[in-house]
Design a protein around this motif. Structure first.
Motif, short mmCIF file in Angstrom:
data_model
loop_
_atom_site.label_atom_id
_atom_site.label_comp_id
_atom_site.label_asym_id
_atom_site.label_seq_id
_atom_site.Cartn_x
_atom_site.Cartn_y
_atom_site.Cartn_z
N ALA A 82 -40.66 -27.33 96.23
CA ALA A 82 -41.78 -26.39 96.31
C ALA A 82 -42.84 -26.91 97.28
CB ALA A 82 -42.39 -26.18 94.92
N ALA A 83 -43.18 -28.19 97.17
CA ALA A 83 -44.21 -28.76 98.04
C ALA A 83 -43.75 -28.80 99.49
CB ALA A 83 -44.57 -30.16 97.56
N SER A 84 -42.53 -29.28 99.71
CA SER A 84 -42.02 -29.37 101.08
C SER A 84 -41.90 -27.99 101.70
CB SER A 84 -40.65 -30.05 101.07
OG SER A 84 -40.73 -31.38 100.61
N GLY A 85 -41.44 -27.02 100.91
CA GLY A 85 -41.29 -25.68 101.42
C GLY A 85 -42.59 -25.06 101.87
N LEU A 86 -43.66 -25.31 101.12
CA LEU A 86 -44.97 -24.76 101.50
C LEU A 86 -45.47 -25.39 102.80
CD1 LEU A 86 -46.72 -24.57 98.02
CD2 LEU A 86 -45.73 -22.70 99.34
N VAL A 87 -45.19 -26.69 102.99
CA VAL A 87 -45.54 -27.33 104.26
C VAL A 87 -44.80 -26.66 105.41
CG1 VAL A 87 -45.38 -29.46 105.60
CG2 VAL A 87 -46.11 -29.54 103.21
N HIS A 88 -43.52 -26.40 105.22
CA HIS A 88 -42.72 -25.74 106.26
C HIS A 88 -43.27 -24.34 106.56
CE1 HIS A 88 -39.21 -28.40 104.70
NE2 HIS A 88 -40.02 -29.07 105.50
N VAL A 89 -43.70 -23.63 105.52
CA VAL A 89 -44.24 -22.28 105.70
C VAL A 89 -45.47 -22.32 106.59
CG1 VAL A 89 -45.42 -20.38 104.52
CG2 VAL A 89 -43.33 -21.33 103.56
N VAL A 90 -46.37 -23.24 106.32
CA VAL A 90 -47.59 -23.34 107.12
C VAL A 90 -47.26 -23.61 108.59
CG1 VAL A 90 -49.66 -24.72 107.54
CG2 VAL A 90 -49.05 -24.07 105.21
N LEU A 91 -46.36 -24.55 108.83
CA LEU A 91 -46.03 -24.92 110.21
C LEU A 91 -45.35 -23.78 110.96
CD1 LEU A 91 -44.74 -28.58 109.63
CD2 LEU A 91 -46.98 -27.86 110.50
N ALA A 216 -41.03 -36.47 102.48
CA ALA A 216 -40.23 -35.50 101.73
C ALA A 216 -40.04 -34.21 102.53
CB ALA A 216 -40.89 -35.19 100.39
N ALA A 217 -41.11 -33.77 103.20
CA ALA A 217 -41.02 -32.54 103.99
C ALA A 217 -39.98 -32.68 105.10
CB ALA A 217 -42.38 -32.18 104.58
N ILE A 218 -39.96 -33.84 105.74
CA ILE A 218 -38.98 -34.07 106.81
C ILE A 218 -37.57 -34.17 106.23
CG2 ILE A 218 -38.21 -35.73 108.56
CD1 ILE A 218 -41.18 -36.44 108.98
N ALA A 219 -37.44 -34.87 105.11
CA ALA A 219 -36.13 -35.04 104.49
C ALA A 219 -35.56 -33.71 104.00
CB ALA A 219 -36.23 -36.02 103.34
N ASP A 220 -36.44 -32.79 103.59
CA ASP A 220 -35.99 -31.51 103.03
C ASP A 220 -35.78 -30.43 104.09
OD1 ASP A 220 -35.97 -32.51 100.47
OD2 ASP A 220 -38.03 -31.89 100.03
N VAL A 221 -36.03 -30.75 105.34
CA VAL A 221 -35.85 -29.76 106.41
C VAL A 221 -34.43 -29.20 106.43
CG1 VAL A 221 -35.71 -29.45 108.91
CG2 VAL A 221 -37.73 -30.50 107.90
N PRO A 222 -33.37 -30.03 106.38
CA PRO A 222 -32.01 -29.46 106.43
C PRO A 222 -31.73 -28.48 105.29
CG PRO A 222 -31.95 -31.81 106.88
CD PRO A 222 -33.33 -31.51 106.41
N ALA A 223 -32.13 -28.86 104.06
CA ALA A 223 -31.88 -27.98 102.92
C ALA A 223 -32.67 -26.69 103.04
CB ALA A 223 -32.25 -28.70 101.62
N MET A 224 -33.94 -26.81 103.43
CA MET A 224 -34.80 -25.64 103.55
C MET A 224 -34.34 -24.73 104.67
SD MET A 224 -37.64 -24.12 102.50
CE MET A 224 -38.90 -22.99 103.14
N MET A 225 -34.15 -25.28 105.85
CA MET A 225 -33.80 -24.47 107.00
C MET A 225 -32.36 -23.97 106.95
SD MET A 225 -36.52 -23.99 108.49
CE MET A 225 -38.16 -24.62 108.07
N GLY A 226 -31.52 -24.68 106.19
CA GLY A 226 -30.15 -24.20 106.03
C GLY A 226 -30.08 -22.83 105.38
N ILE A 227 -31.08 -22.55 104.55
CA ILE A 227 -31.18 -21.22 103.93
C ILE A 227 -32.17 -20.35 104.68
CG2 ILE A 227 -31.80 -19.97 101.82
CD1 ILE A 227 -31.05 -22.47 100.23
#
Length: 434
Positions: A82-91, A216-227
């Motif tokens: 949830a936290a990593s995803g919100l960071v990705h959303v902002v960027l 964590a945000a960097i590490a979760d990029v593949p999982a987040m962006m894969g979807i």
């Protein structure tokens, strides 16, 4: 079926409230008595659909990851996603709005805008594009709340912003005499309210958002962006089809564009439950997939198709009868009134097939086959729209172009249903073999 209906009903209230307020905004603008202003809002809305589609794709990814983690009993992972995803959303949303802002006039011209409609539309976008970040955050926070099974608070996110818009629009548009610019300013206020209410529910009530971490945000990029990437590409297909259709219809004049803008606001209110259904069913499928209950996944899919079909039939018949009321509400005259009546009469079949695609997309995105969502949505937006709309409009005018949309959507809607059952069948087979 009960879970599907409850989640969808709660999501529908908030989502339709947004569409209803958008409808009211256009209704207020139409009361200014200038078809060019109505057309301007229509053009700007088509551009905004691209930003909204990106936000939807990001929220789908966050909801899928959080719901899977919750279904697997791993709450710490859910909080991190949830936290990593919100960071990705902002960027991502900040980058998109910054890139589009200086090119807004050129983009509107590509859609066919010209004259006063172009000038007013460009000003509207200058005000609203920067708050895309807040829209993305609000939608993602609502997705997190749905992922944990709290559709009521997810509903509050959009409902609060919608109620604020309904109250403030008349004040800014008429009271302050700001016209279309007033509607744009109120949009900023409503987007901020989305975020405030969403953070209250997801962070304070459920404590489902961990402290953001760059690592964590960097590490979760593949999982987040894969979807997210396939989901974004999937959702961008609809505004591409809408943009092409708008460009074709713009050749017939601003009266036709105004009709297209009106029906673009009426249809989401009338058929908004389909959007809520596709957004709500994802977490249900994700949780059952995480728990390895494949039989329930297939049952949820069937229930969703049944609910979607029954809903479209009932609403399409009601909208057909309500066409004169829609014309009167928007003070539509002449060709605009005729086209609005036509769109109300024949919109049902289009949304029947779109609803099938929406439900199938939810299955594809949450069951590990997001590329199929991209395939079917872009297939409909290109092969299912461009040749059909072009041929229909060239030979039978705006009415023919709209019927072309229906024909192309039918082709890909049926295919999406077949593919969705193939996906669940494959998952069941793999689970049995394992």
């Amino acid at each position: 079926m009960r879970h599907v209906v409850v989640m969808t009903a709660a999501a529908s209230v908030g989502l339709i409230s947004i569409f209803l307020v958008d409808l009211l905004s256009l209704l207020y603008v139409s009361r200014l008595g200038d078809a060019n202003l109505t057309a301007a809002v229509g053009f700007a809305t088509q551009v905004m659909f691209f930003s909204v589609s990106i936000c939807i794709g990001l929220s789908i990814a966050i909801g899928a990851l959080v719901s899977r983690a919750i279904g697997a009993g791993d709450r710490p992972a859910a909080r991190r996603f949830a936290a990593s995803g919100l960071v990705h959303v902002v960027l991502v949303t900040a980058f998109v709005s910054s890139a589009a802002w200086p090119l807004r006039r050129e983009i509107l011209m590509l859609f066919g805008a010209r004259g006063e409609a172009l000038d007013v539309g460009a000003t509207y976008l200058a005000i609203t594009l920067p708050v895309t970040v807040f829209l993305g955050l609000g939608m993602s926070l609502a997705g997190i709340l749905r992922a944990i099974g709290d559709p009521r608070r997810a509903m509050y996110v959009t409902l609060a912003g919608a109620l604020a818009t309904a109250a403030l629009d008349p004040v800014f548009i008429f009271g302050f005499g700001l016209g279309v610019n007033g509607a744009a300013i109120v949009t900023i206020i409503s987007r901020i309210i989305f975020v405030v209410v969403g953070l209250h529910g997801a962070s304070r009530k459920h404590r489902l958002i961990a402290r953001p971490s760059a690592a964590a945000a960097i590490a979760d990029v593949p999982a987040m962006m894969g979807i997210a990437v396939p989901a974004i590409l999937t959702n961008l297909a609809a505004p591409v089809a809408g943009a092409y259709s708008m460009r074709i219809f713009s050749q017939f004049g601003d009266a036709v564009v105004a009709a297209f803008a009106i029906i673009d606001r009426v249809n989401p209110v009338a058929f908004g439950v389909l959007f809520a259904l596709s957004g709500s069913v994802g977490p249900i499928m994700g949780q059952n997939l995480g728990a390895k209950l494949i039989g329930r996944v297939r049952q949820v899919l069937t229930n969703c198709f049944v609910v979607a079909a029954l809903y479209v039939v009932v609403v399409a018949l009601a909208l057909r009868q309500a066409a004169p009321l829609v014309v009167d509400l928007f003070h539509a005259k002449g060709e605009t009134a005729d086209l609005v009546t036509f769109f109300c009469a024949y919109g049902g079949p289009l949304w029947l097939f779109l609803g099938a695609i929406f439900v199938a997309n939810a299955a594809f995105n949450n069951l590990g086959f997001p590329f199929l969502s991209t395939l079917f949505n872009w297939g409909r937006a290109t092969l299912g729209a461009i040749p059909f709309v072009t041929f229909g409009a060239a030979h039978y005018g705006p009415e023919g172009g709209y019927l072309g949309l229906i024909a192309g959507s039918a082709l890909f809607g049926v295919g999406a249903v077949v593919a969705a059952y193939w996906v669940t069948g494959r998952l069941a087979k793999n689970h049995k073999d394992a």
